[in-house]
Design a protein around this motif. Structure first.
Motif, PDB file in Angstrom:
ATOM      1  N   ALA A  79      36.929  -0.240  -9.057  1.00 18.60           N
ATOM      2  CA  ALA A  79      35.693  -0.114  -8.634  1.00 18.60           C
ATOM      3  C   ALA A  79      35.496   1.177  -9.175  1.00 18.60           C
ATOM      4  O   ALA A  79      35.858   2.397  -9.307  1.00 18.60           O
ATOM      5  CB  ALA A  79      35.989   0.058  -6.980  1.00 18.60           C
ATOM      6  N   PRO A  80      34.024   0.967  -9.135  1.00 18.19           N
ATOM      7  CA  PRO A  80      32.975   2.213  -9.483  1.00 18.19           C
ATOM      8  C   PRO A  80      32.815   2.996  -8.676  1.00 18.19           C
ATOM      9  O   PRO A  80      32.889   2.777  -7.324  1.00 18.19           O
ATOM     10  CB  PRO A  80      31.190   1.484  -9.764  1.00 18.19           C
ATOM     11  N   LYS A  81      32.473   4.431  -8.586  1.00 16.29           N
ATOM     12  CA  LYS A  81      32.716   5.535  -8.010  1.00 16.29           C
ATOM     13  C   LYS A  81      31.281   5.577  -6.934  1.00 16.29           C
ATOM     14  O   LYS A  81      29.805   5.221  -8.185  1.00 16.29           O
ATOM     15  CB  LYS A  81      33.095   6.462  -8.087  1.00 16.29           C
ATOM     16  N   ILE A  82      30.653   5.375  -5.907  1.00 10.84           N
ATOM     17  CA  ILE A  82      29.882   5.233  -5.275  1.00 10.84           C
ATOM     18  C   ILE A  82      30.126   6.562  -3.854  1.00 10.84           C
ATOM     19  O   ILE A  82      30.979   6.046  -3.273  1.00 10.84           O
ATOM     20  CB  ILE A  82      29.730   4.099  -4.478  1.00 10.84           C
ATOM     21  N   ASN A  83      28.574   7.350  -3.930  1.00 12.06           N
ATOM     22  CA  ASN A  83      28.262   7.834  -2.864  1.00 12.06           C
ATOM     23  C   ASN A  83      27.669   7.874  -2.236  1.00 12.06           C
ATOM     24  O   ASN A  83      26.908   7.315  -2.574  1.00 12.06           O
ATOM     25  CB  ASN A  83      28.879   9.407  -3.460  1.00 12.06           C
ATOM     26  N   VAL A  84      28.251   8.756  -0.533  1.00 11.75           N
ATOM     27  CA  VAL A  84      26.815   8.395   0.572  1.00 11.75           C
ATOM     28  C   VAL A  84      26.009   9.415   0.218  1.00 11.75           C
ATOM     29  O   VAL A  84      25.843  10.161  -1.040  1.00 11.75           O
ATOM     30  CB  VAL A  84      27.176   9.416   1.530  1.00 11.75           C
ATOM     31  N   ASN A  85      24.051   8.357  -0.068  1.00 14.86           N
ATOM     32  CA  ASN A  85      23.333   8.833  -0.302  1.00 14.86           C
ATOM     33  C   ASN A  85      22.888   8.305  -2.295  1.00 14.86           C
ATOM     34  O   ASN A  85      21.901   8.479  -2.394  1.00 14.86           O
ATOM     35  CB  ASN A  85      23.068  10.747  -0.926  1.00 14.86           C
ATOM     36  N   ASP A  86      23.817   7.836  -2.441  1.00 17.02           N
ATOM     37  CA  ASP A  86      23.231   7.183  -3.645  1.00 17.02           C
ATOM     38  C   ASP A  86      22.569   5.744  -3.357  1.00 17.02           C
ATOM     39  O   ASP A  86      22.277   5.763  -3.062  1.00 17.02           O
ATOM     40  CB  ASP A  86      25.278   6.197  -4.892  1.00 17.02           C
ATOM     41  N   VAL A  87      22.103   5.611  -4.223  1.00 17.18           N
ATOM     42  CA  VAL A  87      20.934   4.577  -4.361  1.00 17.18           C
ATOM     43  C   VAL A  87      21.219   3.180  -5.308  1.00 17.18           C
ATOM     44  O   VAL A  87      21.278   3.385  -7.095  1.00 17.18           O
ATOM     45  CB  VAL A  87      19.345   4.916  -5.224  1.00 17.18           C
ATOM     46  N   LEU A  88      21.681   2.389  -4.602  1.00 16.27           N
ATOM     47  CA  LEU A  88      22.563   1.085  -4.733  1.00 16.27           C
ATOM     48  C   LEU A  88      21.328   0.257  -6.461  1.00 16.27           C
ATOM     49  O   LEU A  88      19.922  -0.167  -4.907  1.00 16.27           O
ATOM     50  CB  LEU A  88      23.693   0.225  -4.407  1.00 16.27           C
ATOM     51  N   VAL A  89      21.035  -0.291  -6.964  1.00 17.73           N
ATOM     52  CA  VAL A  89      19.997  -1.182  -7.541  1.00 17.73           C
ATOM     53  C   VAL A  89      20.809  -2.333  -7.936  1.00 17.73           C
ATOM     54  O   VAL A  89      21.598  -2.380  -9.396  1.00 17.73           O
ATOM     55  CB  VAL A  89      19.365  -0.927  -8.715  1.00 17.73           C
ATOM     56  N   GLY A  90      20.461  -3.560  -7.387  1.00 16.93           N
ATOM     57  CA  GLY A  90      21.547  -4.965  -7.979  1.00 16.93           C
ATOM     58  C   GLY A  90      20.119  -5.971  -8.550  1.00 16.93           C
ATOM     59  O   GLY A  90      19.206  -5.560  -7.261  1.00 16.93           O
ATOM     60  N   ALA A  91      21.463  -7.246  -8.953  1.00 14.18           N
ATOM     61  CA  ALA A  91      19.588  -8.034  -9.313  1.00 14.18           C
ATOM     62  C   ALA A  91      20.130  -9.668  -8.571  1.00 14.18           C
ATOM     63  O   ALA A  91      19.813 -10.823  -8.587  1.00 14.18           O
ATOM     64  CB  ALA A  91      19.958  -8.100 -10.868  1.00 14.18           C
ATOM     65  N   THR A  92      21.432  -9.146  -7.901  1.00 14.39           N
ATOM     66  CA  THR A  92      21.915 -10.731  -7.593  1.00 14.39           C
ATOM     67  C   THR A  92      21.338 -10.603  -5.983  1.00 14.39           C
ATOM     68  O   THR A  92      20.161  -9.949  -5.434  1.00 14.39           O
ATOM     69  CB  THR A  92      23.181 -10.936  -7.464  1.00 14.39           C
ATOM     70  N   SER A  93      21.317 -12.004  -6.084  1.00 14.94           N
ATOM     71  CA  SER A  93      20.770 -12.233  -4.228  1.00 14.94           C
ATOM     72  C   SER A  93      19.178 -11.725  -4.314  1.00 14.94           C
ATOM     73  O   SER A  93      18.923 -11.835  -3.425  1.00 14.94           O
ATOM     74  CB  SER A  93      21.420 -12.207  -3.219  1.00 14.94           C
ATOM     75  N   GLY A  94      18.302 -12.080  -5.663  1.00 15.01           N
ATOM     76  CA  GLY A  94      16.959 -11.905  -5.086  1.00 15.01           C
ATOM     77  C   GLY A  94      17.132  -9.973  -5.165  1.00 15.01           C
ATOM     78  O   GLY A  94      15.233  -9.893  -5.143  1.00 15.01           O
ATOM     79  N   GLY A  95      17.717  -9.579  -5.592  1.00 14.81           N
ATOM     80  CA  GLY A  95      17.398  -8.101  -5.777  1.00 14.81           C
ATOM     81  C   GLY A  95      17.783  -7.128  -4.951  1.00 14.81           C
ATOM     82  O   GLY A  95      17.121  -7.887  -4.255  1.00 14.81           O
ATOM     83  N   TYR A  96      17.885  -5.597  -4.813  1.00 13.50           N
ATOM     84  CA  TYR A  96      17.770  -4.842  -4.131  1.00 13.50           C
ATOM     85  C   TYR A  96      18.002  -3.595  -3.939  1.00 13.50           C
ATOM     86  O   TYR A  96      18.515  -3.532  -4.913  1.00 13.50           O
ATOM     87  CB  TYR A  96      19.450  -5.343  -2.803  1.00 13.50           C
ATOM     88  N   ILE A  97      17.464  -2.907  -3.210  1.00 16.13           N
ATOM     89  CA  ILE A  97      17.570  -1.591  -4.100  1.00 16.13           C
ATOM     90  C   ILE A  97      18.239  -0.781  -2.657  1.00 16.13           C
ATOM     91  O   ILE A  97      17.533  -1.272  -1.482  1.00 16.13           O
ATOM     92  CB  ILE A  97      16.684  -0.438  -3.995  1.00 16.13           C
ATOM     93  N   LYS A  98      19.584  -0.420  -2.134  1.00 19.41           N
ATOM     94  CA  LYS A  98      19.660   0.269  -0.826  1.00 19.41           C
ATOM     95  C   LYS A  98      19.948   1.627  -1.310  1.00 19.41           C
ATOM     96  O   LYS A  98      21.015   2.204  -2.030  1.00 19.41           O
ATOM     97  CB  LYS A  98      20.815  -0.835  -0.623  1.00 19.41           C
ATOM     98  N   ARG A  99      19.827   2.321  -0.083  1.00 14.32           N
ATOM     99  CA  ARG A  99      20.919   3.960   0.109  1.00 14.32           C
ATOM    100  C   ARG A  99      22.187   3.674   0.723  1.00 14.32           C
ATOM    101  O   ARG A  99      21.312   3.127   1.774  1.00 14.32           O
ATOM    102  CB  ARG A  99      19.523   5.181   0.467  1.00 14.32           C
ATOM    103  N   VAL A 100      22.596   4.543   0.129  1.00 14.95           N
ATOM    104  CA  VAL A 100      24.253   4.655   0.802  1.00 14.95           C
ATOM    105  C   VAL A 100      24.884   5.420   1.811  1.00 14.95           C
ATOM    106  O   VAL A 100      23.613   6.370   1.745  1.00 14.95           O
ATOM    107  CB  VAL A 100      25.204   4.941  -0.543  1.00 14.95           C
ATOM    108  N   SER A 101      24.734   4.606   3.062  1.00 22.42           N
ATOM    109  CA  SER A 101      25.125   5.696   4.645  1.00 22.42           C
ATOM    110  C   SER A 101      26.607   5.625   4.692  1.00 22.42           C
ATOM    111  O   SER A 101      27.034   6.907   5.057  1.00 22.42           O
ATOM    112  CB  SER A 101      24.357   5.729   5.405  1.00 22.42           C
ATOM    113  N   SER A 102      27.330   4.815   3.768  1.00 17.88           N
ATOM    114  CA  SER A 102      28.164   5.066   4.031  1.00 17.88           C
ATOM    115  C   SER A 102      29.679   4.201   2.995  1.00 17.88           C
ATOM    116  O   SER A 102      29.100   2.826   2.958  1.00 17.88           O
ATOM    117  CB  SER A 102      29.116   4.653   5.718  1.00 17.88           C
TER     118      SER A 102
END
Length: 711
Positions: A79-102
């Protein structure tokens, strides 16, 4: 009808369509995104951006969970390292931008709670843009998806009201540009535009209602969608474009009607919105040739039908709405009728309302929501629209006579075509006089006319003509006003009738006033004298007022005398005389030659039996105009009942007007002569009796009888 802006804005939405549909087929949200070449290799990302590699983290959250910020991944490998407040960018399911809270991990499953991120969270510096042309649409090569054809579409049918789009064809072409720039983690500029867009459309709408109805309805006529993924600085930027063709209408109809509208349009346009330096700018230009016509139209009722055919285009970046456009080809059809006047009106209009805008949520806080609306001029059909003066104005005529030309008007629609069956109102507004018909329906060509009888007033006289809509509002051009004036009054024109029924003391004549000369005739009749050219200073009759024929009874004449007579007519100018006629009265009757004893027969009508009779005719009380008659029968009996009579001036007839004695006594003969007129010719006298009777003990005769007597 030409309309400078009509339907051109519709190109905007349809060009959006060309962008999203170029060489593609209808897709849904599960289609695999198409990855396009990067638009800018110099882009830089914010340091906390994590691009999800779908080969290592497989998203298993459904759409609802994704919208709520709940992301679950199956981990493949490490698994890649993902921290709180990171911003995730994905292309599946129509794409998404999410700010990590937990972040948590349960075995091979990675669970992340997040909030919605923006593109400003991703890009520090970046330029994003693309353009597309539609050369493949030219020269008649209409590619699949670039022609909407919804002809024959039933939009609504409840068994009472039926609304159909008999024809609905849209052909499009154009060049589209879309882009935005980020600088220092803020959106620096945004632009959405189209150049040299062309649009051709043909629409035929039918509305039929069999009774009163109220209806509202929304339907989707078609939908096309496509995903595109652009790599910007290595970041997959997912754009989901959807074009939905919607139809929205409402109808309120009070009675049976039928309406048919045809709309055509050809357009070339340039338009767009641009954000720069914190300000929005808009551009729009258009060359258009459009028209609206009304086909079958029957039934006048209170009715209103609103229709909008709206291609709605939306661009979603990472499933969040960004740029959008809605283009409404809008139509309004309404009609009204008033009671009891039956004034009515009908209106049909079509225009395009376009909204071009952007929702700022996905871009970031530096951009605010913005939209720009364009409304084209309305191409319309309206009737009755205008009242025009045709002929009959500024005439001069004879007072109290109809003018030589009628007052004529033309009722037209807004295309200048005559409209039939429209109530047209004529009314004298100054100077008196009268119109022959105050209200009349326009004919099949839209014309209406009436005659105007002007008065003798020495002023400019006017008639106002009006056409009203159902609410009482006057149509354009109304009231139309006609003016006229009366010629100076002259003597009346009168002719004299020939003299008839001449006796020794009376005669009959008369005349005809064919023109009052422009002033009311206040006296008319016949004047006469034993001298030629008699005037009203001589003897005269008085036989009414005004124009027209009249009869005059001339009395008090002297027997065996020649007279001269003329008809006359008096108005404010003076007295006019007709042609002179002459006549000679009859000689006076010698009553002494008529009086005497007559003998002859009395024939009963019942059985034809005859009885000899003697009649004594003599002057009564020395009055030559009154005679008395008495009868005797062979037995010497005096007729029971004697009568007073009057003899005509020429001595040819005597009428029994009064019974001197009356009553019947059985055994006495009697004759009832009251009201009978007997003829006198030379020494003969004939006539009838109402009843003549003999009363004897054994027989009775009671019958009308005929007298034939000789002197």
């Amino acid at each position: 009808m030409r309309n400078k802006y009509f339907s051109s804005i519709l190109i905007l939405t349809l060009v959006f369509l060309t962008l999203t549909l170029s060489n593609c087929k209808k897709t849904d949200e599960n289609n695999k995104p198409t990855t396009l070449p990067p638009s800018n290799s110099d882009s830089t990302l914010n340091k906390n951006v994590v691009i999800i590699d779908s080969t290592r983290l497989v998203l298993t959250s459904d759409t609802t969970q994704l919208n709520q910020g709940h992301l679950e991944f199956n981990i493949i490998g490490t698994a890649p390292k993902i921290n709180v407040n990171d911003v995730l960018v994905g292309a599946t399911s129509g794409g998404y931008i999410k700010r990590v809270s937990s972040v948590s991990q349960q075995g091979s499953k990675l669970i992340i709670e997040s909030s919605q991120g923006t593109m400003e969270d991703v890009f520090n510096n970046a330029r994003f843009g693309f353009s597309t042309t539609m050369d493949s649409l030219k020269n008649g090569r209409i590619a699949s998806g670039y022609q909407f054809d919804v002809s024959g579409k039933s939009l609504y049918n409840d068994g009472v009201t039926i609304i159909t789009l008999d024809k609905g064809v849209i052909d499009i072409d154009g060049n589209w540009n879309f882009g935005f720039n980020f600088k220092n983690a803020k959106l620096d500029s945004f632009e959405l535009s189209n150049k040299n867009a062309t649009f051709n459309g043909q629409f035929v709408l039918n509305v039929t209602s069999q009774a009163s109805t109220v209806a509202e309805h929304t339907s989707t006529l078609g939908r096309i969608a496509k995903y595109n993924t652009f790599l910007v600085g290595g970041v997959p930027t997912v754009v989901y474009t959807e074009v939905e063709l919607r139809c929205v209408f409402s109808a309120s109809i009070s009675a049976t009607i039928k309406r048919n509208l045809q709309i055509t349009t050809t357009n070339t346009a340039n338009f767009g919105i641009k954000y720069s330096n914190g300000q929005w700018q808009n551009t729009f230009s258009n060359a258009s040739n459009s028209g609206l016509s009304v086909g079958d139209r029957s039934g006048n009722a209170n009715a209103e039908v609103k229709m909008a055919i709206v291609p709605y285009v939306s661009f979603r970046l990472y499933r969040i709405l960004g740029p959008y456009a809605s283009v409404g080809l809008k139509e309004l059809v309404k009609g009204n009728v008033a009671s009891p006047s039956l004034d009515w009106d009908f209106y049909a209009g079509a225009w395009v309302q376009t909204i071009l805008g952007v929702r700022a949520t996905i871009f970031g806080k530096s951009l605010f929501d913005y939209s720009k609306e364009w409304n084209t001029d309305t191409v319309k059909f309206q009737t009755p629209y205008k009242l025009e003066k045709t002929s009959g104005d500024n005439q001069t005529g004879t007072a109290n006579q109809y003018l030589s030309q009628p007052l004529k008007v033309h009722v037209v629609d807004n295309n200048g075509v005559g409209e039939s069956n429209v109530p047209v109102y004529f009314a004298v507004s100054a100077g008196g006089g009268s119109v022959e018909t105050a209200s009349i329906l326009s004919d099949k060509d839209g014309y209406a006319q009436t005659r105007w009888k002007i008065s003798s007033q020495n002023v400019i006289q006017t008639v106002d003509v009006k056409v009203k809509q159902a609410d009482g509002t006057l149509v354009d051009g109304a009231p139309v006003q006609f003016a006229a004036s009366a010629n100076p009054a002259t003597l009346a024109t009168v002719t004299t009738n020939s003299v008839t029924s001449v006796t020794s003391s009376t005669a009959t004549s008369g005349g005809n006033v064919s023109s009052d000369g422009g002033a009311a005739v206040t006296a008319r009749g016949v004047c006469w004298s034993t001298s030629q050219n008699p005037t009203i200073a001589n003897n005269k009759t008085s036989d009414g007022l005004g124009s027209g024929s009249f009869t005059s009874n001339i009395t008090g004449l002297t027997a065996n005398t020649t007279y001269y007579a003329r008809a006359y007519a008096t108005n404010s100018v003076g007295t006019a005389y007709g042609n002179q006629v002459s006549f000679t009265t009859n000689a006076a009757v010698n009553l002494l030659s008529i009086a005497g004893t007559y003998s002859g027969t009395c024939t009963a009508s019942i059985d034809g039996s005859q009885t000899a009779v003697n009649v004594n005719l003599y002057i009564l009380n020395n009055d030559p105009s009154l005679l008395q008659i008495s009868m005797t029968f062979p037995a010497g009996n005096i007729l029971y009942g004697a009568y007073k009579g009057t003899i005509t001036a020429d001595g040819t007839s005597i009428t029994f007007t009064e019974a001197i004695s009356s009553g019947v006594s059985c055994g006495m003969p009697y004759a009832d002569l009251l009201g009978q007129s007997w003829t006198i010719s030379g020494n003969k006298m004939t006539g009838n009796g109402n009843r003549v009777a003999y009363c004897y003990p054994n027989s009775s005769y009671n019958s009308p009888a005929t007298f034939n007597l000789s002197k």
